[in-house]
Design an enzyme around this catalytic site. Structure first.
Site, mmCIF file in Angstrom:
data_model
loop_
_atom_site.group_PDB
_atom_site.id
_atom_site.type_symbol
_atom_site.label_atom_id
_atom_site.label_comp_id
_atom_site.label_asym_id
_atom_site.label_seq_id
_atom_site.Cartn_x
_atom_site.Cartn_y
_atom_site.Cartn_z
ATOM 1 N N ALA A 13 65.440 86.425 -22.029
ATOM 2 C CA ALA A 13 66.226 85.433 -22.767
ATOM 3 C C ALA A 13 65.372 84.344 -23.400
ATOM 4 O O ALA A 13 65.846 83.581 -24.243
ATOM 5 C CB ALA A 13 67.259 84.795 -21.840
ATOM 6 N N ARG A 18 55.172 80.343 -27.523
ATOM 7 C CA ARG A 18 53.751 80.504 -27.834
ATOM 8 C C ARG A 18 53.484 81.596 -28.881
ATOM 9 O O ARG A 18 52.380 81.721 -29.380
ATOM 10 C CB ARG A 18 52.974 80.781 -26.537
ATOM 11 N N THR A 82 63.185 80.750 -15.720
ATOM 12 C CA THR A 82 63.305 82.114 -15.179
ATOM 13 C C THR A 82 64.292 82.197 -14.005
ATOM 14 O O THR A 82 64.983 83.201 -13.843
ATOM 15 C CB THR A 82 61.924 82.646 -14.743
ATOM 16 N N LYS A 356 62.138 113.546 -51.282
ATOM 17 C CA LYS A 356 63.228 112.838 -50.613
ATOM 18 C C LYS A 356 64.399 113.773 -50.433
ATOM 19 O O LYS A 356 64.814 114.406 -51.395
ATOM 20 C CB LYS A 356 63.656 111.615 -51.433
ATOM 21 N N ASN A 382 57.189 127.863 -57.217
ATOM 22 C CA ASN A 382 56.048 127.026 -57.614
ATOM 23 C C ASN A 382 56.545 125.921 -58.539
ATOM 24 O O ASN A 382 57.174 126.189 -59.558
ATOM 25 C CB ASN A 382 55.003 127.873 -58.338
ATOM 26 N N ALA A 428 56.501 124.859 -69.485
ATOM 27 C CA ALA A 428 55.868 123.560 -69.247
ATOM 28 C C ALA A 428 56.392 122.516 -70.225
ATOM 29 O O ALA A 428 56.698 122.823 -71.373
ATOM 30 C CB ALA A 428 54.355 123.693 -69.378
ATOM 31 N N ARG A 445 61.995 121.912 -75.072
ATOM 32 C CA ARG A 445 61.042 120.986 -75.694
ATOM 33 C C ARG A 445 61.017 121.283 -77.181
ATOM 34 O O ARG A 445 61.420 122.362 -77.619
ATOM 35 C CB ARG A 445 59.648 121.182 -75.086
HETATM 36 C C1 UD1 Z 1 56.052 83.368 -15.422
HETATM 37 C C2 UD1 Z 1 55.969 82.865 -13.976
HETATM 38 C C3 UD1 Z 1 54.506 82.794 -13.559
HETATM 39 C C4 UD1 Z 1 53.855 84.148 -13.720
HETATM 40 C C5 UD1 Z 1 54.046 84.670 -15.120
HETATM 41 C C6 UD1 Z 1 53.605 86.126 -15.170
HETATM 42 C C7 UD1 Z 1 57.884 81.384 -13.712
HETATM 43 C C8 UD1 Z 1 58.347 79.985 -13.585
HETATM 44 N N1 UD1 Z 1 56.584 81.569 -13.893
HETATM 45 O O1 UD1 Z 1 55.444 82.389 -16.239
HETATM 46 O O2 UD1 Z 1 54.427 82.399 -12.206
HETATM 47 O O3 UD1 Z 1 52.473 84.061 -13.410
HETATM 48 O O4 UD1 Z 1 55.427 84.633 -15.521
HETATM 49 O O5 UD1 Z 1 53.606 86.630 -16.485
HETATM 50 O O6 UD1 Z 1 58.692 82.287 -13.607
HETATM 51 N N2 UD1 Z 1 62.884 83.993 -19.556
HETATM 52 C C9 UD1 Z 1 64.255 84.004 -19.580
HETATM 53 N N3 UD1 Z 1 64.925 82.823 -19.555
HETATM 54 C C10 UD1 Z 1 64.274 81.630 -19.495
HETATM 55 C C11 UD1 Z 1 62.865 81.625 -19.463
HETATM 56 C C12 UD1 Z 1 62.195 82.821 -19.496
HETATM 57 O O7 UD1 Z 1 64.886 85.070 -19.636
HETATM 58 O O8 UD1 Z 1 64.967 80.600 -19.466
HETATM 59 C C13 UD1 Z 1 62.162 85.271 -19.619
HETATM 60 C C14 UD1 Z 1 61.259 85.352 -20.820
HETATM 61 O O9 UD1 Z 1 61.948 85.939 -21.923
HETATM 62 C C15 UD1 Z 1 60.106 86.205 -20.318
HETATM 63 C C16 UD1 Z 1 60.090 85.980 -18.819
HETATM 64 O O10 UD1 Z 1 61.318 85.389 -18.488
HETATM 65 O O11 UD1 Z 1 60.307 87.584 -20.577
HETATM 66 C C17 UD1 Z 1 58.933 85.087 -18.367
HETATM 67 O O12 UD1 Z 1 59.048 83.843 -19.004
HETATM 68 P P1 UD1 Z 1 57.758 83.057 -19.513
HETATM 69 O O13 UD1 Z 1 58.215 81.803 -20.113
HETATM 70 O O14 UD1 Z 1 56.886 83.932 -20.306
HETATM 71 O O15 UD1 Z 1 57.071 82.731 -18.093
HETATM 72 P P2 UD1 Z 1 55.553 82.367 -17.856
HETATM 73 O O16 UD1 Z 1 55.327 80.972 -18.292
HETATM 74 O O17 UD1 Z 1 54.690 83.389 -18.434
HETATM 75 CA CA CA Z 2 55.047 85.168 -19.707
#
Ligand code: UD1
Ligand code: CA
Length: 476
Positions: A13, A18, A82, A356, A382, A428, A445
């Site tokens: 989500a 980054r 997360t 196509k 051909n 041709a 032609r």
């Molecule tokens: C996270 C871990 C970190 C770990 C790293 C490994 C946490 C707090 N940290 O950090 O310890 O070393 O992954 O790769 O979990 N996501 C959601 N909803 C949110 C936020 C994130 O679904 O509100 C999803 C993101 O889409 C992503 C995944 O969770 O696929 C990880 O989120 P991300 O922000 O990349 O976590 P990291 O900072 O990499």
């Molecule tokens: Ca990550």
């Protein structure tokens, strides 16, 4: 115990700040499929079901991209971390309160099904409330640190942004791949608070909460540290692509596929290549492409969702999409084969030819500089250089039918709808607007005109005119 006693929740989500992109991170393409696709494949390869994907940022687009694959979705809106993401899947978790649940970050595309199976096995053998996959890295970078107790169990995961100088020196990191017992997880999630550097609900804080509730947490160091690579930036996406390319090429070569240059060969996860096919440098195979034994592809060829038959050759700089190339056929160099085309066995499509929605019969040839669209071409035909099917009248597309053994002379214009009967010849340079019966010769032609001595007469006429303009003065 089988993987069927486990369910999975994949976190997808987040925005992926980054990446500095308008597109949701998990949808960025990696070997021709979304980043998240690789994670889904690993989970499904381990036989885990049900699988819930937590979506939020661009939720509709993510759901659309993963529809029809037997996945469930939970919405996290807005994404607050997360831990908050796992809370969004509460209903799914509560359906199977006695199962183990794998919680997996959606941005770890190098994860393999075998690793998930190993994690589940270690989790069951250890009997902890949670077992997380860890990795020891020379440079722990931005990853969360795994802080262990003297007895080896996990005390906490500390996010890089919240870590003390001493914690930052820990090289064992959290891969973002966890096995939890569902009931204790649900209880711990209720107590999560966003009290940290990022003001987010961290899933990693669940570890400390589980311990506080008297549970044990273990960590399993991954066999292959590369599997933990989390993709947060374009640079990490490229690094993941490099690893996946290498891994796939190694597996195919071990199975008997020739790969001239694995560093420049890109093979999507759903692609199949048989032993004794040869992939030359800079070959890109995407989607549901299949390449049969004895086929030679490349160099510099891209094939998407297509079938290349046994012994067929796809030569330099060709692009093929949604087509079938028959046994022993040759395509290219510099050919463009578009969707719904079928190139028959031993047929030949040469340089600067675009096809196509065209069927090309057994052994038929379109060797040079042609556009052939909406055509059905029988065997042994051909098509001369520069032939064009005029299939579009500005409003509708029309079909051209060319029967067996027809010979189309070079630079012919075939205005559809049109049928050229079996064995007919087209002179041709013809513009053919009416059906041609079998066995006939069609000329469309202007008749050639010869004016004898015309050049000399013109020269003399020009010389006379020049003399006149100089007024007769000068001259030798
Ligand atoms: C996270 C871990 C970190 C770990 C790293 C490994 C946490 C707090 N940290 O950090 O310890 O070393 O992954 O790769 O979990 N996501 C959601 N909803 C949110 C936020 C994130 O679904 O509100 C999803 C993101 O889409 C992503 C995944 O969770 O696929 C990880 O989120 P991300 O922000 O990349 O976590 P990291 O900072 O990499
Ligand atoms: Ca990550």
């Amino acid at each position: 115990m089988s993987a069927h006693d486990a369910q999975a929740v994949i976190l997808a989500a987040g925005k992926g700040t980054r990446m500095r992109s308008a597109r949701a991170k998990v949808l960025h393409p990696l070997l021709g499929v979304p980043l998240l696709d690789h994670v889904v494949r690993a989970v499904q390869a381990a036989g885990i079901d049900p699988v819930t994907i937590v979506v939020g940022h661009q939720a509709d687009a993510v759901e659309a991209a993963f529809g029809g694959r037997g996945l469930a979705f939970a919405r996290q809106d807005p994404p607050l971390g997360t831990g908050h993401a796992v809370q969004a899947a509460r209903a799914q978790l509560a359906t199977y309160p006695t199962r183990t649940v794998l919680v997996i970050n959606g941005d770890v595309p190098l994860l393999r099904g075998e690793t998930l199976e190993a994690l589940l096995e270690a989790h069951r053998a250890g009997g902890a409330a949670a077992t997380l996959l860890s990795v020891v890295l020379d440079d722990p970078a931005e990853y969360g640190r795994v802080v262990r107790e003297p007895d080896g169990s996990v005390r906490a995961i500390v996010e890089n942004k919240d870590a003390s100088a001493q914690e930052k020196r820990v090289h064992e990191i959290n891969a973002g791949i966890y096995a939890f017992e569902t009931r204790p997880l649900l209880e711990a999630l209720e107590q999560l608070r966003p009290q940290n550097a990022q003001g987010e609900y961290y899933l990693t804080d669940v570890v400390g909460l589980l311990r506080k509730a008297g549970h044990r947490v273990d960590a399993l160091p991954a066999a292959d540290s590369r599997e933990a690579l989390g993709v947060n930036s374009h640079s990490e996406l490229a690094a993941a692509a490099r690893q996946l390319r290498q891994r796939r090429c190694e597996a195919l070569m071990a199975a008997g596929v020739g790969i001239e240059d694995p560093d420049t060969t890109v093979i999507g996860p759903a692609v199949e290549v048989e032993a004794d096919a040869l992939l030359r440098a800079f070959t890109v195979l995407e989607g549901r492409t299949r390449v049969a034994a004895g086929a030679v592809v490349g160099p510099f060829v891209r094939i998407i969702d297509s079938e290349v038959g046994p012994g067929a050759q796809i030569l330099d700089h060709s692009l093929l999409r949604e087509c079938v190339v028959g046994e022993g056929a040759t395509v290219g160099p510099f050919a463009h084969v578009r969707p719904e085309s079928r190139i028959g066995p031993r047929a030949r499509v040469g340089n600067f030819v675009e096809l196509k929605k065209t069927q090309l019969g057994d052994g038929s040839k379109v060797p040079h500089l042609s556009y052939i669209g909406d055509a059905t071409i029988g065997p042994g035909v051909n098509i001369g250089a520069g032939t064009i099917t005029c299939n579009y009248d500005g409003t509708h597309k029309h079909a051209t039918r060319i029967e067996a053994g027809v010979f189309v002379g070079s630079d012919s214009t075939l205005v559809a709808p049109l049928t050229i009967g079996e064995g007919a010849y087209i002179a041709a340079g013809s513009a053919i607007t009416e059906d041609v019966p079998p066995g006939a010769l069609a000329l469309g032609r202007a008749r050639q005109v010869i004016k004898k001595g015309w050049a000399e007469a013109r020269r003399q006429q020009k010389a006379g005119a020049d003399r006149g303009s100089r007024g007769g003065s000068g001259g030798a």
